[in-house]
Write a protein that holds these residues in place. Structure first.
Motif, PDB file in Angstrom:
ATOM      1  N   GLN A 215      13.137   7.756  -3.608  1.00 45.71           N
ATOM      2  CA  GLN A 215      13.558   7.037  -2.415  1.00 45.71           C
ATOM      3  C   GLN A 215      14.845   7.628  -1.842  1.00 45.71           C
ATOM      4  O   GLN A 215      15.028   7.702  -0.626  1.00 45.71           O
ATOM      5  CB  GLN A 215      13.760   5.562  -2.747  1.00 45.71           C
ATOM      6  N   ARG A 216      15.740   8.084  -2.724  1.00 45.72           N
ATOM      7  CA  ARG A 216      17.016   8.653  -2.281  1.00 45.72           C
ATOM      8  C   ARG A 216      16.886  10.089  -1.801  1.00 45.72           C
ATOM      9  O   ARG A 216      17.597  10.521  -0.884  1.00 45.72           O
ATOM     10  CB  ARG A 216      18.048   8.599  -3.412  1.00 45.72           C
ATOM     11  N   PHE A 273      -4.945  -0.722 -11.850  1.00 48.06           N
ATOM     12  CA  PHE A 273      -4.706   0.543 -11.177  1.00 48.06           C
ATOM     13  C   PHE A 273      -4.497   0.336  -9.680  1.00 48.06           C
ATOM     14  O   PHE A 273      -3.669   1.018  -9.062  1.00 48.06           O
ATOM     15  CB  PHE A 273      -5.877   1.507 -11.398  1.00 48.06           C
ATOM     16  N   SER A 274      -5.221  -0.606  -9.073  1.00 46.32           N
ATOM     17  CA  SER A 274      -5.113  -0.799  -7.625  1.00 46.32           C
ATOM     18  C   SER A 274      -3.700  -1.194  -7.215  1.00 46.32           C
ATOM     19  O   SER A 274      -3.202  -0.772  -6.173  1.00 46.32           O
ATOM     20  CB  SER A 274      -6.113  -1.855  -7.153  1.00 46.32           C
ATOM     21  N   SER A 275      -3.040  -1.997  -8.041  1.00 50.30           N
ATOM     22  CA  SER A 275      -1.657  -2.375  -7.745  1.00 50.30           C
ATOM     23  C   SER A 275      -0.745  -1.159  -7.786  1.00 50.30           C
ATOM     24  O   SER A 275       0.124  -0.980  -6.913  1.00 50.30           O
ATOM     25  CB  SER A 275      -1.194  -3.433  -8.751  1.00 50.30           C
ATOM     26  N   LEU A 276      -0.933  -0.308  -8.799  1.00 51.06           N
ATOM     27  CA  LEU A 276      -0.151   0.922  -8.892  1.00 51.06           C
ATOM     28  C   LEU A 276      -0.436   1.825  -7.698  1.00 51.06           C
ATOM     29  O   LEU A 276       0.490   2.405  -7.102  1.00 51.06           O
ATOM     30  CB  LEU A 276      -0.493   1.646 -10.195  1.00 51.06           C
ATOM     31  N   PHE A 277      -1.685   1.935  -7.329  1.00 48.90           N
ATOM     32  CA  PHE A 277      -2.092   2.788  -6.210  1.00 48.90           C
ATOM     33  C   PHE A 277      -1.417   2.320  -4.917  1.00 48.90           C
ATOM     34  O   PHE A 277      -0.880   3.129  -4.148  1.00 48.90           O
ATOM     35  CB  PHE A 277      -3.608   2.761  -6.077  1.00 48.90           C
ATOM     36  N   GLU A 278      -1.411   1.011  -4.693  1.00 48.54           N
ATOM     37  CA  GLU A 278      -0.792   0.475  -3.486  1.00 48.54           C
ATOM     38  C   GLU A 278       0.715   0.729  -3.485  1.00 48.54           C
ATOM     39  O   GLU A 278       1.291   1.096  -2.451  1.00 48.54           O
ATOM     40  CB  GLU A 278      -1.073  -1.027  -3.389  1.00 48.54           C
ATOM     41  N   ALA A 279       1.357   0.534  -4.638  1.00 49.61           N
ATOM     42  CA  ALA A 279       2.802   0.771  -4.718  1.00 49.61           C
ATOM     43  C   ALA A 279       3.129   2.243  -4.478  1.00 49.61           C
ATOM     44  O   ALA A 279       4.118   2.572  -3.803  1.00 49.61           O
ATOM     45  CB  ALA A 279       3.326   0.326  -6.081  1.00 49.61           C
ATOM     46  N   ARG A 281       1.366   4.423  -2.706  1.00 48.79           N
ATOM     47  CA  ARG A 281       1.156   4.765  -1.296  1.00 48.79           C
ATOM     48  C   ARG A 281       2.301   4.268  -0.434  1.00 48.79           C
ATOM     49  O   ARG A 281       2.707   4.939   0.522  1.00 48.79           O
ATOM     50  CB  ARG A 281      -0.173   4.182  -0.807  1.00 48.79           C
ATOM     51  N   ARG A 282       2.833   3.087  -0.767  1.00 45.92           N
ATOM     52  CA  ARG A 282       3.964   2.580   0.010  1.00 45.92           C
ATOM     53  C   ARG A 282       5.173   3.501  -0.130  1.00 45.92           C
ATOM     54  O   ARG A 282       5.919   3.718   0.824  1.00 45.92           O
ATOM     55  CB  ARG A 282       4.327   1.161  -0.457  1.00 45.92           C
ATOM     56  N   LEU A 283       5.363   4.039  -1.321  1.00 49.79           N
ATOM     57  CA  LEU A 283       6.530   4.892  -1.552  1.00 49.79           C
ATOM     58  C   LEU A 283       6.290   6.334  -1.126  1.00 49.79           C
ATOM     59  O   LEU A 283       7.135   6.948  -0.464  1.00 49.79           O
ATOM     60  CB  LEU A 283       6.906   4.860  -3.040  1.00 49.79           C
ATOM     61  N   LEU A 284       5.146   6.887  -1.507  1.00 47.40           N
ATOM     62  CA  LEU A 284       4.894   8.323  -1.351  1.00 47.40           C
ATOM     63  C   LEU A 284       4.133   8.684  -0.089  1.00 47.40           C
ATOM     64  O   LEU A 284       4.083   9.859   0.284  1.00 47.40           O
ATOM     65  CB  LEU A 284       4.116   8.839  -2.567  1.00 47.40           C
ATOM     66  N   GLY A 285       3.505   7.704   0.572  1.00 46.17           N
ATOM     67  CA  GLY A 285       2.792   7.988   1.807  1.00 46.17           C
ATOM     68  C   GLY A 285       1.314   8.238   1.607  1.00 46.17           C
ATOM     69  O   GLY A 285       0.792   8.232   0.488  1.00 46.17           O
ATOM     70  N   GLU A 286       0.630   8.466   2.706  1.00 47.87           N
ATOM     71  CA  GLU A 286      -0.824   8.623   2.673  1.00 47.87           C
ATOM     72  C   GLU A 286      -1.262   9.893   1.956  1.00 47.87           C
ATOM     73  O   GLU A 286      -2.273   9.909   1.264  1.00 47.87           O
ATOM     74  CB  GLU A 286      -1.383   8.611   4.102  1.00 47.87           C
TER      75      GLU A 286
END
Length: 330
Positions: A215-216, A273-279, A281-286
């Motif tokens: 993030q930084r 896994f879906s929760s990890l996947f969503e997190a 994508r929010r951080l790393l992008g599409e």
């Protein structure tokens, strides 16, 4: 007429389509090869066995100190990993925070400055003020003894205390026994996996630390590139076909997870896994695993700086020095 090329890479999920034929390199009759140990691919590449191959960043950069550097790179990054999780400590060594590593004896996997070592050592210097010169170093295999990698240049900073473990020693056992205080390794030491109370991670909540780091900085650390022999560097159309094929294979792997999201990834055995996947994508992008220099320039420039600061390159290198020129705008 198709060009004949020997190509080597590890069989990750994002290269699998190249090996099973779902993705082909246009205009190329490619003979693909892999190995059970990615370091074997590196060694064979350095020995001249392949035209195009995955190569660890430090192994690739060390060849630029040879009289006639044999490779240039394509901005394909088949292996990347956050590396705060690669630092382990003996729990009796008095290491409570990163700064406590100064003055300690640290093991490192395979060679001084393996790819998973350059990154954390650079971060320890940048963010915590701990430099490689402040520590003593023991090189070896983490869970199995390994000989020195004598097939690649082994530069060392001046006045650095470095030795190789004996032929029967493992760094994991040395860490658990207290012979070394800490370990930087791509491999997780077996005592930690076995639940030994004598071995721990320097960053116990490493995922949170690594997410904060991304993030930084925006850096998702690349470990490997794809190297091409210099005599192929002028064949732009051929290399663009190679690049497109690696991108397509990677995109297919990403698409699988995107397409499985509506069904909550029921094809996978990993719970939540879906929760990890969503997190992620929010951080790393599409496109969370990007190829091309534009999306990776800061990470590449940072690794090049670390490589020079740690005494592993004779001169500062830039992206223009190491990539095929026609790919600098990718």
């Amino acid at each position: 007429m198709s060009a004949n090329l020997s190509v080597a890479a590890y069989t990750y999920e994002h290269t699998q389509a190249l090996f099973d034929g779902r993705v082909r390199i246009d205009g190329v009759d490619a003979a693909f090869e892999t190995a059970s140990l990615v370091s074997d691919i590196f060694r064979r590449t350095i020995e001249g066995r392949y035209d195009i191959a995955e190569l660890g960043l430090t192994y690739f950069l060390r060849t630029f100190d040879l009289d006639d550097a044999p490779f240039l790179a394509l901005p394909i990054f088949p292996n990347r990993n956050f590396r705060h999780s690669a630092v382990f400590v003996n729990t009796a060594a008095g290491i409570e925070k990163p700064q406590d590593l100064a003055g300690k004896t640290i093991g490192e996997f395979a060679l001084f400055g393996h790819d998973a070592g350059v990154w954390p050592k650079g971060i320890l210097s940048d963010e915590y003020g701990v430099t490689v010169q402040q520590c003593r170093w023991v090189i070896g295999g983490t869970n199995h003894p390994i000989p020195a990698f004598d097939w690649i240049p082994q530069p060392l900073p001046a006045r650095l205390d470095v030795r190789h473990a004996s032929e029967h020693e493992t760094l994991a056992a040395m860490l658990e026994s207290g012979q070394i205080d800490a370990l930087i390794s791509v491999d997780v030491p077996q005592p930690l996996l076995n639940g030994s109370p004598k071995v721990a991670r320097l960053f116990p909540d490493y995922e949170a630390v690594e997410r904060d780091y991304y993030q930084r900085t925006g850096i998702f650390p690349p470990m490997h590139i794809v190297a091409v022999r210099k005599e192929l560097a002028g064949q732009t159309d051929l290399l663009r076909s190679v690049y497109r094929a690696f991108v397509e294979a990677k995109d297919q792997a990403e698409l699988r997870y995107l397409n499985d999201a509506p069904k909550q990834h029921m094809s996978l055995v990993t719970p939540w896994f879906s929760s990890l996947f969503e997190a992620n994508r929010r951080l790393l992008g599409e496109d969370w695993w990007p190829y091309g220099l534009g999306a990776n320039r800061k990470a590449v420039d940072t690794f090049l700086r670390y490589h020079y600061e740690q005494g592993l390159s004779r001169r500062p290198l830039t992206s223009r020095d190491i990539f095929v020129p026609e790919f600098l705008d990718t």
